[in-house]
Write an enzyme that holds these catalytic residues in place. Structure first.
Site, PDB file in Angstrom:
ATOM      1  N   THR A 205      -1.660   2.741  -4.014  1.00  0.00           N
ATOM      2  CA  THR A 205      -1.501   1.264  -3.979  1.00  0.00           C
ATOM      3  C   THR A 205      -1.942   0.815  -2.572  1.00  0.00           C
ATOM      4  OG1 THR A 205       0.396  -0.249  -3.668  1.00  0.00           O
ATOM      5  CG2 THR A 205       0.926   1.815  -3.174  1.00  0.00           C
ATOM      6  N   ASN A 206      -2.795  -0.439  -2.541  1.00  0.00           N
ATOM      7  CA  ASN A 206      -3.184  -1.125  -1.418  1.00  0.00           C
ATOM      8  C   ASN A 206      -2.024  -1.927  -0.956  1.00  0.00           C
ATOM      9  OD1 ASN A 206      -5.813  -0.139  -1.645  1.00  0.00           O
ATOM     10  ND2 ASN A 206      -6.585  -2.054  -2.410  1.00  0.00           N
ATOM     11  N   GLN A 207      -1.564  -1.665   0.245  1.00  0.00           N
ATOM     12  CA  GLN A 207      -0.428  -2.513   0.982  1.00  0.00           C
ATOM     13  C   GLN A 207      -0.902  -3.268   2.313  1.00  0.00           C
ATOM     14  OE1 GLN A 207       2.669  -3.049  -0.159  1.00  0.00           O
ATOM     15  NE2 GLN A 207       1.944  -1.952  -2.076  1.00  0.00           N
TER      16      GLN A 207
ATOM     17  N   ASP B 200       1.601  -2.623  -7.720  1.00  0.00           N
ATOM     18  CA  ASP B 200       1.918  -4.069  -7.986  1.00  0.00           C
ATOM     19  C   ASP B 200       1.308  -4.579  -9.132  1.00  0.00           C
ATOM     20  OD1 ASP B 200       4.020  -3.749  -5.723  1.00  0.00           O
ATOM     21  OD2 ASP B 200       2.373  -4.124  -4.423  1.00  0.00           O
TER      22      ASP B 200
ATOM     23  N   ASP C 298      -4.308  -3.297 -12.608  1.00  0.00           N
ATOM     24  CA  ASP C 298      -4.245  -4.641 -12.957  1.00  0.00           C
ATOM     25  C   ASP C 298      -5.447  -5.515 -12.304  1.00  0.00           C
ATOM     26  OD1 ASP C 298      -3.076  -4.750 -10.453  1.00  0.00           O
ATOM     27  OD2 ASP C 298      -2.277  -6.934 -10.717  1.00  0.00           O
ATOM     28  N   LYS C 299      -6.355  -4.556 -11.459  1.00  0.00           N
ATOM     29  CA  LYS C 299      -7.453  -5.192 -10.796  1.00  0.00           C
ATOM     30  C   LYS C 299      -8.862  -4.347 -11.142  1.00  0.00           C
ATOM     31  CE  LYS C 299      -5.120  -8.083  -7.968  1.00  0.00           C
ATOM     32  NZ  LYS C 299      -4.276  -7.659  -6.773  1.00  0.00           N
TER      33      LYS C 299
ATOM     34  N   ASP D 150      -1.970   2.079 -10.334  1.00  0.00           N
ATOM     35  CA  ASP D 150      -1.589   1.018  -9.196  1.00  0.00           C
ATOM     36  C   ASP D 150      -0.263   0.613  -9.457  1.00  0.00           C
ATOM     37  OD1 ASP D 150      -2.251  -1.253  -7.564  1.00  0.00           O
ATOM     38  OD2 ASP D 150      -1.750  -2.276  -9.430  1.00  0.00           O
TER      39      ASP D 150
ATOM     40  N   ASP E 127       4.122  -8.141 -10.211  1.00  0.00           N
ATOM     41  CA  ASP E 127       3.704  -8.466  -8.933  1.00  0.00           C
ATOM     42  C   ASP E 127       4.222  -9.714  -8.354  1.00  0.00           C
ATOM     43  OD1 ASP E 127       2.004  -8.636  -6.351  1.00  0.00           O
ATOM     44  OD2 ASP E 127       0.192  -8.436  -7.212  1.00  0.00           O
ATOM     45  N   THR E 128       4.881  -9.838  -7.120  1.00  0.00           N
ATOM     46  CA  THR E 128       5.496 -10.745  -6.471  1.00  0.00           C
ATOM     47  C   THR E 128       4.769 -11.403  -5.210  1.00  0.00           C
ATOM     48  OG1 THR E 128       7.005  -9.350  -5.303  1.00  0.00           O
ATOM     49  CG2 THR E 128       8.074 -10.380  -7.498  1.00  0.00           C
TER      50      THR E 128
HETATM   51 MG   LIG Z   1      -1.803  -4.253  -8.606  1.00  0.00          MG
END
Ligand SMILES: [Mg+2]
Length: 209
Positions: free
Chosen positions: A76-78, A36, A159-160, A34, A42-43
């Site tokens: 990555t999901n965006q 962010d 991270d998820k 992943d 992750d901002t």
């Molecule tokens: Mg993430």
């Protein structure tokens, strides 16, 4: 869409880009990451390249995969794009900055896939539960197809829980959850990634592929 011209879009909401010229024989396992919250801090819908910072401990993980001939793939999901917060142009700048920060540490990503679709989106990007959006496994399967990967030996770091679920549903071997707890999802083993000793565990798994 004029704003999408020149970008490596396989379809309006799916970015698929080979980011190194390294070639891999068919049947290799991959390291999926992943972005962010996993590679960079992750901002929250990051759209400013100057604000990007790498997380500690991740560059050596990518470097180890590079050294062992393991393709490194960002998934990555965006949804910020579907939501209209920023466009593919801002994604390109931010992603370029993240890859540049890694390159400064001699760590290289071989392929990037990004999914912009989201049910709260606008226009053609307004798609609920798109097969490419994690926790669905579409981006991993797409990369597996394009690079001829052995997904059953591949690893994912995220991270998820959605990252781990995507890995499990793509038939990967194992996952690491940044700042998370160990668990098992339907036979898929999730290990925590919270400090140096967990990084060592991940490095050992990469070196044993
Ligand atoms: Mg993430």
């Amino acid at each position: 869409m004029a704003e999408s011209e020149g970008f490596p879009l396989a379809e309006p909401g799916l970015w698929v880009e080979r980011t190194t010229a390294r070639s891999f024989p068919a049947g290799r396992p991959a390291l999926f990451l992943d972005r962010d919250g996993t590679i960079n801090v992750d901002t929250g819908y990051p759209d400013n390249p100057v604000a990007m910072e790498l997380r500690d401990g991740i560059a050596p993980v990518i470097e180890a995969a590079n050294e062992h001939g393991i393709p490194v793939i960002v998934v990555t999901n965006q949804s910020g794009i579907a939501r209209g917060y920023f466009g593919w142009d801002a994604f390109a700048r931010v992603n370029g900055r993240v890859l540049g920060l890694l390159a400064e540490k001699k760590a290289f990503v071989d392929m990037v896939l990004a999914c912009a679709y989201h049910e709260a989106g606008r226009g053609v990007l307004a798609v609920a539960d798109h097969p490419m959006r994690k926790p669905n496994p579409g981006m991993l399967l797409e990369a597996g197809c394009r690079l001829g990967l052995d997904l059953s030996r591949s690893l994912i770091v995220g991270d998820k829980p959605a990252d781990m679920e995507a890995g499990q549903r793509a038939g990967l071997a194992r996952g690491w959850l940044v700042d998370g707890e160990g668990s098992t999802i339907g036979g898929f083993s999730v290990s925590p990634l919270r400090g140096a000793h967990h990084v060592e565990d991940l490095l050992a798994a990469i070196r044993s592929l």
